[in-house]
Design an enzyme around this catalytic site. Sequence first.
Site, PDB file in Angstrom:
ATOM      1  N   GLU A 265       0.830  -1.215   0.000  1.00 38.00           N
ATOM      2  CA  GLU A 265       0.000   0.000   0.000  1.00 38.00           C
ATOM      3  C   GLU A 265       0.863   1.264   0.000  1.00 38.00           C
ATOM      4  O   GLU A 265       0.803   2.060   0.933  1.00 38.00           O
ATOM      5  CB  GLU A 265      -0.874   0.026   1.259  1.00 38.00           C
ATOM      6  CG  GLU A 265      -1.719  -1.209   1.482  1.00 38.00           C
ATOM      7  CD  GLU A 265      -2.292  -1.265   2.901  1.00 38.00           C
ATOM      8  OE1 GLU A 265      -1.964  -0.415   3.751  1.00 38.00           O
ATOM      9  OE2 GLU A 265      -3.084  -2.177   3.148  1.00 38.00           O
ATOM     10  N   PRO A 266       1.676   1.474  -1.024  1.00 36.80           N
ATOM     11  CA  PRO A 266       2.518   2.671  -1.003  1.00 36.80           C
ATOM     12  C   PRO A 266       1.709   3.929  -1.285  1.00 36.80           C
ATOM     13  O   PRO A 266       0.803   3.926  -2.117  1.00 36.80           O
ATOM     14  CB  PRO A 266       3.512   2.416  -2.146  1.00 36.80           C
ATOM     15  CG  PRO A 266       2.795   1.505  -3.084  1.00 36.80           C
ATOM     16  CD  PRO A 266       1.830   0.686  -2.263  1.00 36.80           C
ATOM     17  N   GLY A 267       2.024   4.998  -0.581  1.00 37.33           N
ATOM     18  CA  GLY A 267       1.362   6.279  -0.818  1.00 37.33           C
ATOM     19  C   GLY A 267       2.397   7.347  -1.087  1.00 37.33           C
ATOM     20  O   GLY A 267       2.640   7.757  -2.214  1.00 37.33           O
ATOM     21  N   CYS A 334      -2.641  33.439  10.881  1.00 36.08           N
ATOM     22  CA  CYS A 334      -2.372  34.118  12.154  1.00 36.08           C
ATOM     23  C   CYS A 334      -1.914  33.145  13.238  1.00 36.08           C
ATOM     24  O   CYS A 334      -2.629  32.922  14.220  1.00 36.08           O
ATOM     25  CB  CYS A 334      -3.622  34.842  12.600  1.00 36.08           C
ATOM     26  SG  CYS A 334      -4.198  35.942  11.321  1.00 36.08           S
ATOM     27  N   GLU A 335      -0.782  32.513  13.047  1.00 36.40           N
ATOM     28  CA  GLU A 335      -0.200  31.614  14.050  1.00 36.40           C
ATOM     29  C   GLU A 335       1.305  31.615  13.859  1.00 36.40           C
ATOM     30  O   GLU A 335       1.776  31.609  12.722  1.00 36.40           O
ATOM     31  CB  GLU A 335      -0.644  30.160  13.820  1.00 36.40           C
ATOM     32  CG  GLU A 335      -2.098  29.936  13.986  1.00 36.40           C
ATOM     33  CD  GLU A 335      -2.408  28.509  14.439  1.00 36.40           C
ATOM     34  OE1 GLU A 335      -1.517  27.834  14.979  1.00 36.40           O
ATOM     35  OE2 GLU A 335      -3.554  28.118  14.235  1.00 36.40           O
TER      36      GLU A 335
HETATM   37  N1  LLP Z   1      -1.540   1.953   4.538  1.00 37.45           N
HETATM   38  C1  LLP Z   1      -2.026   2.368   5.720  1.00 37.45           C
HETATM   39  C2  LLP Z   1      -2.920   1.501   6.471  1.00 37.45           C
HETATM   40  C3  LLP Z   1      -1.668   3.639   6.215  1.00 37.45           C
HETATM   41  O1  LLP Z   1      -2.145   4.049   7.381  1.00 37.45           O
HETATM   42  C4  LLP Z   1      -0.798   4.467   5.462  1.00 37.45           C
HETATM   43  C5  LLP Z   1      -0.411   5.798   5.937  1.00 37.45           C
HETATM   44  C6  LLP Z   1      -0.325   3.987   4.217  1.00 37.45           C
HETATM   45  C7  LLP Z   1      -0.708   2.718   3.791  1.00 37.45           C
HETATM   46  C8  LLP Z   1       0.576   4.795   3.320  1.00 37.45           C
HETATM   47  O2  LLP Z   1       1.785   5.108   3.913  1.00 37.45           O
HETATM   48  P1  LLP Z   1       2.900   5.886   3.036  1.00 37.45           P
HETATM   49  O3  LLP Z   1       3.383   4.930   2.001  1.00 37.45           O
HETATM   50  O4  LLP Z   1       2.248   7.067   2.453  1.00 37.45           O
HETATM   51  O5  LLP Z   1       3.942   6.259   4.033  1.00 37.45           O
HETATM   52  N2  LLP Z   1       0.414  12.662   7.118  1.00 37.45           N
HETATM   53  C9  LLP Z   1       1.684  12.024   7.384  1.00 37.45           C
HETATM   54  C10 LLP Z   1       1.696  10.587   6.938  1.00 37.45           C
HETATM   55  C11 LLP Z   1       0.590   9.742   7.551  1.00 37.45           C
HETATM   56  C12 LLP Z   1       0.583   8.323   7.071  1.00 37.45           C
HETATM   57  C13 LLP Z   1      -0.631   7.598   7.553  1.00 37.45           C
HETATM   58  N3  LLP Z   1      -0.795   6.264   7.052  1.00 37.45           N
HETATM   59  C14 LLP Z   1       2.807  12.826   6.732  1.00 37.45           C
HETATM   60  O6  LLP Z   1       2.521  13.848   6.090  1.00 37.45           O
HETATM   61  O7  LLP Z   1       3.984  12.506   6.886  1.00 37.45           O
END
Ligand code: LLP
Length: 405
Positions: A265-267, A334-335
């Site tokens: 599950e890469p994001g 404003c922070e």
């Molecule tokens: N799968 C699950 C169940 C997750 O909770 C996440 C991210 C991913 C996959 C994807 O992870 P990635 O490959 O993107 O690292 N807002 C934070 C990151 C929060 C990630 C939450 N879960 C930031 O800006 O660093």
Amino acid sequence: MLSKYFKPAIIKKIAAGAGTPVYIYSKAAFLKQIRSYKKAFRAADPLFCYAMKANSSAGLCALAAAEGFGADVVSGGELYRALRAGFPPGRIIFSGVGKTPEEMAYALKTGILFINAESFEEVLALERVAARLKVRAAFSLRINPDVDPHTHKFISTGKLGGKFGVSFEEAQKIYMCAAESRHLNPVGAHFHIGSQVHSAGPYALAAGRLAAFILKLASRGVNLKYADVGGGWGVKEGAEMADLAPLARAVAGVFQGTGLKLILEPGRSIAAPAGILVTRVLYRKRGGHKNFIVVDAAMNDLVRPALYGAKHPVALIGPAGGPEGVYDIVGPVCESGDFLAEAVRLREPAPGQLIAIYSAGAYGFSMSSQYNSRPRAAEALITGPAAWRLIRRRETYQDLISSEI
Ligand code: LLP
């Protein structure tokens, strides 16, 4: 260097056409990340489910769907977006610690691959929803493998004591119980140890524990089909993604020959290097011993520096600038926490000059808000050497109040 995807000429053209602040993505960079995953994992042939929370804009998601990626969604809203962007339901999985019965019903009616449940009570709720709909709900359990991914505490999710997943002991009870149910179909096991993980070691450890657990479960008559190792592969801000080969070795090797279908599950690693935030300098000022550059983007547009102390590289676009100095780049909100970069060394920009903030493609727009009643930014996609299109128009003042009654 990421700048090869974001040439000054096209950045200026987009800023002139779409205004600022504007998120600019590179189709070529986004596809490069996707294809690196496919290449590194070719032998294992996993299902990739792009984590939409990183960036759920349809213009990007449609590219991932066309490459054969599925989607990892964490809310009914993301499921809605995933379907609209063209991800086939059979390649969508639904994660998250607190899905409502309404969201579960939506997922079951749509026919997604499975739901990643995170507690006994959630599995029981899923059973009730499935019974009401007269279906058998395919589900996977998110297991907390108790592995330390060595990352920021807000994005570390695989240690016991956090809110995520269930222990192996609890998981065994849930699977054994679910196997008896007419409305539950246990198909997978899942972990996600955190985000911005920069070494393969924690994955190898967690994958080993998961594989052993799945085998033990099989010996008790519960045969799973999917081993889902989550996302989280890190990208240093300003750099391209780290080599995927160690990650592939760490996880694919463990499940080789087990007959299990691997899911990733890469994001961030797909979207972060593929996007920048472009903002325009409004004013320069001194405050005590500090030099400030006030720009037209703010923490509502990119909250990562304020929330996690993330250090996104910045660069002037256009004129070379004046003498070099050390600056805080701050927004109009404003922070005092409203900064995009602190103590960066730059040539002094003039008002009107453009500044690019790199590695902003993931968790940039998707975490943006209308705080201070600031309309959200526009998003543009570079589609060729001199070609681009708007994939989201800038919000208007009317948009700010359109849901108020
Ligand atoms: N799968 C699950 C169940 C997750 O909770 C996440 C991210 C991913 C996959 C994807 O992870 P990635 O490959 O993107 O690292 N807002 C934070 C990151 C929060 C990630 C939450 N879960 C930031 O800006 O660093």
